[in-house]
Design a protein around this motif. Sequence first.
Motif, PDB file in Angstrom:
ATOM      1  N   UNK A  73      45.078  75.112 -11.219  1.00 34.09           N
ATOM      2  CA  UNK A  73      45.668  73.986 -11.704  1.00 34.09           C
ATOM      3  C   UNK A  73      47.137  73.845 -11.827  1.00 34.09           C
ATOM      4  N   UNK A  74      47.686  74.739 -12.607  1.00 32.26           N
ATOM      5  CA  UNK A  74      48.958  74.760 -12.927  1.00 32.26           C
ATOM      6  C   UNK A  74      49.972  74.851 -11.674  1.00 32.26           C
ATOM      7  N   UNK A  75      49.717  75.446 -10.999  1.00 31.63           N
ATOM      8  CA  UNK A  75      50.564  75.548  -9.502  1.00 31.63           C
ATOM      9  C   UNK A  75      50.290  74.441  -8.831  1.00 31.63           C
ATOM     10  N   UNK A  76      49.135  73.833  -8.526  1.00 30.97           N
ATOM     11  CA  UNK A  76      48.995  72.797  -7.869  1.00 30.97           C
ATOM     12  C   UNK A  76      49.581  71.737  -8.240  1.00 30.97           C
ATOM     13  N   UNK A  77      49.398  71.432  -9.579  1.00 31.37           N
ATOM     14  CA  UNK A  77      50.145  70.301 -10.259  1.00 31.37           C
ATOM     15  C   UNK A  77      51.490  70.190 -10.231  1.00 31.37           C
ATOM     16  N   UNK A  78      52.204  71.465 -10.206  1.00 34.01           N
ATOM     17  CA  UNK A  78      53.438  71.608 -10.025  1.00 34.01           C
ATOM     18  C   UNK A  78      53.914  71.197  -8.815  1.00 34.01           C
ATOM     19  N   UNK A  79      53.330  71.606  -7.751  1.00 31.72           N
ATOM     20  CA  UNK A  79      53.620  71.399  -6.026  1.00 31.72           C
ATOM     21  C   UNK A  79      53.413  70.041  -6.149  1.00 31.72           C
ATOM     22  N   UNK A  80      52.220  69.333  -6.555  1.00 29.03           N
ATOM     23  CA  UNK A  80      51.961  68.036  -6.390  1.00 29.03           C
ATOM     24  C   UNK A  80      53.040  66.983  -7.037  1.00 29.03           C
ATOM     25  N   UNK A  81      53.377  67.422  -8.017  1.00 27.45           N
ATOM     26  CA  UNK A  81      54.570  66.795  -8.742  1.00 27.45           C
ATOM     27  C   UNK A  81      55.764  66.750  -8.084  1.00 27.45           C
TER      28      UNK A  81
END
Length: 122
Positions: free
Chosen positions: A50-58
């Motif tokens: 979730x952390x990496x996905x949130x960073x990439x999506x942001x």
Amino acid sequence: MTDYRDYGSSTADDVVAKLEAVNAKVDEMRKNMENDPDSMGDKILKAALPSITGLVAGKLFQMVWDRGTAKRFGDVKGDSVKGLLLSVAFAGLSAAVGAAVSQLSDRSSQAIVDRRHRKAGK
């Protein structure tokens, strides 16, 4: 002569009782940890995905936003009314996208861990 044994024994009994309570809590925590089906890799996956996905999506959202506003509005200064409104809109939309991505990636990481547990149980 004063008898200190009675005074000391109640204090010692209190200390022993508190240590026994701590020992019981530690035993309970150890039992819960040993019964936890998630391995260290599962826990890392559930935290990292979730952390990496949130960073990439942001970052993707910011890139799309910057390109879209540059094409539509040109170079907008931050101190103008239009710049302020765009900043507020970006903050709201970014928070909404971040929350949605966070929920989806949290659920997907839990699904991956659940699938691994099902395969291991067969």
